[in-house]
Design a protein around this motif. Structure first.
Motif, PDB file in Angstrom:
ATOM      1  N   ALA A 180      53.548  12.973  42.185  1.00 31.97           N
ATOM      2  CA  ALA A 180      54.956  13.806  42.582  1.00 31.97           C
ATOM      3  C   ALA A 180      56.035  12.880  43.058  1.00 31.97           C
ATOM      4  O   ALA A 180      56.522  13.066  44.224  1.00 31.97           O
ATOM      5  N   ALA A 181      56.482  12.107  42.087  1.00 33.51           N
ATOM      6  CA  ALA A 181      57.584  11.333  42.342  1.00 33.51           C
ATOM      7  C   ALA A 181      58.691  11.846  42.932  1.00 33.51           C
ATOM      8  O   ALA A 181      59.601  11.259  43.597  1.00 33.51           O
ATOM      9  N   GLY A 182      59.028  12.706  42.348  1.00 35.27           N
ATOM     10  CA  GLY A 182      60.247  13.707  42.795  1.00 35.27           C
ATOM     11  C   GLY A 182      60.191  14.101  44.305  1.00 35.27           C
ATOM     12  O   GLY A 182      61.098  14.477  44.975  1.00 35.27           O
ATOM     13  N   ASP A 183      59.112  14.111  45.013  1.00 38.78           N
ATOM     14  CA  ASP A 183      58.840  14.297  46.516  1.00 38.78           C
ATOM     15  C   ASP A 183      58.587  12.856  47.152  1.00 38.78           C
ATOM     16  O   ASP A 183      59.305  12.756  48.106  1.00 38.78           O
ATOM     17  N   ILE A 184      57.628  11.851  46.598  1.00 34.40           N
ATOM     18  CA  ILE A 184      57.438  11.091  47.320  1.00 34.40           C
ATOM     19  C   ILE A 184      58.366   9.934  47.462  1.00 34.40           C
ATOM     20  O   ILE A 184      58.431   9.449  48.436  1.00 34.40           O
ATOM     21  N   TYR A 185      59.105   9.694  46.371  1.00 33.89           N
ATOM     22  CA  TYR A 185      60.127   8.646  46.448  1.00 33.89           C
ATOM     23  C   TYR A 185      61.183   9.154  47.332  1.00 33.89           C
ATOM     24  O   TYR A 185      61.736   8.413  48.149  1.00 33.89           O
ATOM     25  N   PRO A 186      61.932  10.206  47.291  1.00 34.41           N
ATOM     26  CA  PRO A 186      62.744  10.824  48.306  1.00 34.41           C
ATOM     27  C   PRO A 186      62.259  10.701  49.869  1.00 34.41           C
ATOM     28  O   PRO A 186      62.910  10.267  50.740  1.00 34.41           O
ATOM     29  N   GLY A 187      60.850  11.010  50.162  1.00 30.98           N
ATOM     30  CA  GLY A 187      60.344  11.023  51.165  1.00 30.98           C
ATOM     31  C   GLY A 187      60.317   9.432  51.632  1.00 30.98           C
ATOM     32  O   GLY A 187      60.712   9.086  52.993  1.00 30.98           O
ATOM     33  N   GLN A 208      73.376  10.006  64.264  1.00 30.92           N
ATOM     34  CA  GLN A 208      74.134  10.389  63.129  1.00 30.92           C
ATOM     35  C   GLN A 208      73.087  11.423  62.049  1.00 30.92           C
ATOM     36  O   GLN A 208      71.980  11.346  62.329  1.00 30.92           O
ATOM     37  N   PHE A 209      73.686  12.068  61.350  1.00 33.03           N
ATOM     38  CA  PHE A 209      73.175  12.958  60.093  1.00 33.03           C
ATOM     39  C   PHE A 209      72.885  11.853  58.919  1.00 33.03           C
ATOM     40  O   PHE A 209      73.908  11.090  58.625  1.00 33.03           O
ATOM     41  N   LEU A 210      71.801  12.185  58.471  1.00 39.16           N
ATOM     42  CA  LEU A 210      71.636  11.491  57.024  1.00 39.16           C
ATOM     43  C   LEU A 210      70.663  12.430  56.192  1.00 39.16           C
ATOM     44  O   LEU A 210      70.059  13.390  56.769  1.00 39.16           O
ATOM     45  N   ASP A 211      70.876  12.299  54.879  1.00 41.03           N
ATOM     46  CA  ASP A 211      70.050  13.119  54.036  1.00 41.03           C
ATOM     47  C   ASP A 211      69.800  12.277  52.866  1.00 41.03           C
ATOM     48  O   ASP A 211      70.449  11.265  52.361  1.00 41.03           O
ATOM     49  N   VAL A 212      68.640  12.505  51.909  1.00 38.66           N
ATOM     50  CA  VAL A 212      68.384  12.129  50.899  1.00 38.66           C
ATOM     51  C   VAL A 212      67.997  13.209  49.962  1.00 38.66           C
ATOM     52  O   VAL A 212      67.439  14.234  50.315  1.00 38.66           O
ATOM     53  N   ALA A 213      68.859  13.261  48.699  1.00 37.19           N
ATOM     54  CA  ALA A 213      68.644  14.453  47.735  1.00 37.19           C
ATOM     55  C   ALA A 213      67.488  14.051  46.804  1.00 37.19           C
ATOM     56  O   ALA A 213      67.480  12.763  46.486  1.00 37.19           O
ATOM     57  N   MET A 214      66.828  14.936  46.302  1.00 38.93           N
ATOM     58  CA  MET A 214      65.620  14.677  45.349  1.00 38.93           C
ATOM     59  C   MET A 214      66.388  14.173  44.109  1.00 38.93           C
ATOM     60  O   MET A 214      65.788  12.943  43.622  1.00 38.93           O
ATOM     61  N   TYR A 215      67.316  14.716  43.888  1.00 40.54           N
ATOM     62  CA  TYR A 215      67.832  14.426  42.459  1.00 40.54           C
ATOM     63  C   TYR A 215      68.466  12.944  42.661  1.00 40.54           C
ATOM     64  O   TYR A 215      68.114  12.175  41.718  1.00 40.54           O
ATOM     65  N   ASP A 216      69.214  12.746  43.734  1.00 37.50           N
ATOM     66  CA  ASP A 216      69.633  11.239  43.941  1.00 37.50           C
ATOM     67  C   ASP A 216      68.526  10.283  44.026  1.00 37.50           C
ATOM     68  O   ASP A 216      68.859   8.955  43.360  1.00 37.50           O
ATOM     69  N   ALA A 217      67.618  10.654  44.656  1.00 36.06           N
ATOM     70  CA  ALA A 217      66.558   9.375  44.592  1.00 36.06           C
ATOM     71  C   ALA A 217      66.042   9.091  43.309  1.00 36.06           C
ATOM     72  O   ALA A 217      65.591   7.875  42.979  1.00 36.06           O
ATOM     73  N   ILE A 218      65.808  10.086  42.331  1.00 36.30           N
ATOM     74  CA  ILE A 218      64.902   9.695  41.261  1.00 36.30           C
ATOM     75  C   ILE A 218      66.057   9.144  40.368  1.00 36.30           C
ATOM     76  O   ILE A 218      65.850   8.392  39.682  1.00 36.30           O
ATOM     77  N   LEU A 219      67.182   9.510  40.667  1.00 35.15           N
ATOM     78  CA  LEU A 219      68.476   8.756  39.542  1.00 35.15           C
ATOM     79  C   LEU A 219      68.379   7.463  40.184  1.00 35.15           C
ATOM     80  O   LEU A 219      68.390   6.540  39.413  1.00 35.15           O
TER      81      LEU A 219
END
Length: 403
Positions: A180-187, A208-219
Motif C-alpha cells: 500500500a505505497a499510497g499509504d505507507i510512503y505518505p506516512g 507549526q502545522f504540516l501536512d502530507v497529501a497522499m497524491y503529493d507523496a506518490i507524485l
C-alpha cells in the motif's frame, strides 16, 4: 528471529506524540516514530481504530481485540479511549496536548476543526505543538486542492500520483503495486516532517502545522515521470519488469522461479557475459556499451533469459552473487528462510495478549548503534492504558468515567 527491545531506547525517547490516526497511513507514520523511541499515545474513539477488525486474527479473540494488521503498525504505542465528541473527552484531550510535542491525524479536511481540536485551538493551549495531518489531497492551510473534500485510499493515490501508469506489463493501462505505497510512503514522509518540525519548535519555541497529501507523496515518489515529461515531452508508460534507460535491468525467469539481474555497467556486463558463456558479447556491436544494449534490449533480455531459464535460482545466485547485482524473487516463505532478515533484526517475534503465541512482525529498518530503534512492546488492547495516561496528566478516574 529477532528479539524485542526491553524499553524505549531510540533517539526520540524524549518525544511525546498524540496519535489520532486510523487505518494505515497515519498509524504507519506514528509507528515509525514509536519504533524510534517516541512515547506514542494512541487516542481512540470508544469503538476503536477501524484497523482492529482486520485479520489475520489469533485464536484467542477474547484475549486479543486486534489482528495482524493492527499489531504490525500499532506496536510500541499506548492506547487511551476518549470520546472527543463529548465535553469531558475533548477537555481531557486538550489537557494531554499541554504535554505533547506533536499531534498526528489523518481525518478528512475539517473533521478535527469541527470537533474543536483543530490546529488553531491546540496552538492556543500549547504554542510549541506540532500538528501533522495526512490527507488524500492535502489541507487548505498548505494549498487548496480542487479535490480537498474527496475521500482517498491507497489505490486512488497510486493512480492519481502517477505510480499505476508506469507499473505493469508493457502495453497495459497500468497496475497498482502490491504494498500500500499510497499509504505507507505518505506516512513515512509525515514522520520525517514531524521530527523536522519538532526540531524547529525546540529551537524557536513555536510549533507549526504540516501536512502530507497522499497524491503529493506518490507524485514525489514518481519524480522521474515529471522531469521526463517537462524536459522532453516523454510520457512514461509501463515497462514490465525492466526500465527503458538501463539494460539488462530486469526480472528473469529461472528453472524454478525468477531472479533480478542488473548489469547495465560495463564491468558487470563483462562478468555476466563470462558467466553465461558469451564473452563475445562484450565487443558485439549490439551489446558493446550501455546505449547499444538499451537499443537492442529485446535481444539482450532474450540472451539472459535463455541462460536463466536453464538454471535454478540457487545456481544463478551462486554463479554471479557478489559479482553482479542479483537477487531471487522472494516470497514471504523465502524471506523467513533467508539469513539476511534474521541477521538484521527484520523479523521480530512479539508477544501477544491473551492465550496466543507470539507474532512475527517486520522490524524497524532504521538501525542506530547508540540509540537503538526497534519493537519493545506489542500493540495495545483498546483503552489498555487509559487510566495510566490520564493519571500522568493529573486527570482523576472520575473524570475518566465521565469521558
Amino acid at each position: 528471529m529477532g528479539q524485542s527491545l526491553n524499553a524505549r531506547t531510540g533517539p526520540l525517547s524524549d518525544v511525546r506524540i498524540l496519535d489520532l490516526t486510523q487505518a494505515l497511513a497515519g498509524p504507519y507514520c506514528t509507528m515509525l516514530l514509536a519504533d524510534l523511541g517516541a512515547d506514542v499515545v494512541k487516542v481512540e474513539p470508544p469503538g476503536g481504530d477501524m484497523g482492529r477488525s482486520l485479520g489475520p486474527h489469533p485464536a484467542d479473540r477474547k484475549g486479543c481485540d486486534y489482528g495482524g494488521y493492527f499489531a504490525s503498525v500499532n506496536r510500541n504505542k499506548r492506547s487511551i479511549v476518549l470520546d472527543i465528541k463529548t465535553d469531558a473527552g475533548r477537555d481531557a484531550f486538550l489537557r494531554l496536548v499541554k504535554t505533547a510535542d506533536a499531534v498526528v491525524e489523518n481525518a478528512k479536511t475539517g473533521v478535527m476543526d469541527r470537533a474543536g481540536i483543530g490546529y488553531e485551538r491546540l496552538r492556543e493551549i500549547n504554542p510549541a505543538v506540532v500538528y501533522a495531518a495526512i490527507r488524500g489531497f492535502g489541507d487548505p492551510r498548505t494549498g487548496l486542492s480542487p479535490y480537498a473534500d474527496w475521500p482517498a485510499f491507497d489505490i486512488v493515490a497510486q493512480s492519481m500520483g502517477g505510480l499505476v501508469a508506469v507499473t505493469g506489463p508493457q502495453g497495459s493501462a497500468g497496475y497498482r503495486v502490491g504494498p500500500a505505497a499510497g499509504d505507507i510512503y505518505p506516512g513515512t514522509l509525515a514522520a520525517l516532517g514531524v521530527v523536522s518540525a519538532i526540531h524547529a519548535a525546540r529551537r524557536t519555541g513555536q510549533g507549526q502545522f504540516l501536512d502530507v497529501a497522499m497524491y503529493d507523496a506518490i507524485l514525489a515518489l514518481c519524480e522521474m515521470i515529471v522531469y521526463s515529461y517537462a524536459g522532453g515531452g516523454v510520457i512514461r508508460e509501463p515497462a514490465g519488469n525492466g526500465t527503458p534507460v538501463l539494460c539488462p535491468f530486469d526480472i528473469f525467469p529461472t528453472r524454478d522461479g525468477a531472479v533480478a539481474i542488473a548489469a547495465p555497467g560495463e564491468n558487470h556486463w563483462k562478468i555476466l557475459c563470462d558467466a553465461i558463456g558469451r564473452p563475445d558479447l562484450v565487443t558485439d556491436d549490439r551489446t558493446r556499451n550501455g546505449h547499444r544494449r538499451v537499443a537492442n534490449a529485446d535481444f539482450v533480455r532474450g540472451l539472459v533469459s535463455d541462460w536463466t531459464k536453464a538454471h535454478s535460482t540457487r545456481e544463478i545466485t551462486a554463479a554471479i552473487g557478489g559479482k553482479v547485482p542479483v537477487g531471487p524473487v522472494n516470497t514471504a516463505k523465502d524471506i523467513f528462510e533467508d539469513p539476511h532478515p534474521r541477521a538484521r533484526g527484520m523479523l521480530v517475534e512479539v508477544e501477544q495478549p491473551g492465550d496466543n503465541p507470539p507474532l512475527v512482525l517486520a522490524g524497524c529498518p532504521i538501525k542506530l548503534t547508540g540509540t537503538p530503534s526497534g519493537i519493545y512492546a506489542r500493540a495495545p488492547r483498546l483503552g489498555e492504558n487509559t487510566e495510566q495516561i490520564l493519571a500522568e496528566a493529573g486527570i482523576s478516574i472520575a473524570h475518566k468515567e465521565q469521558s
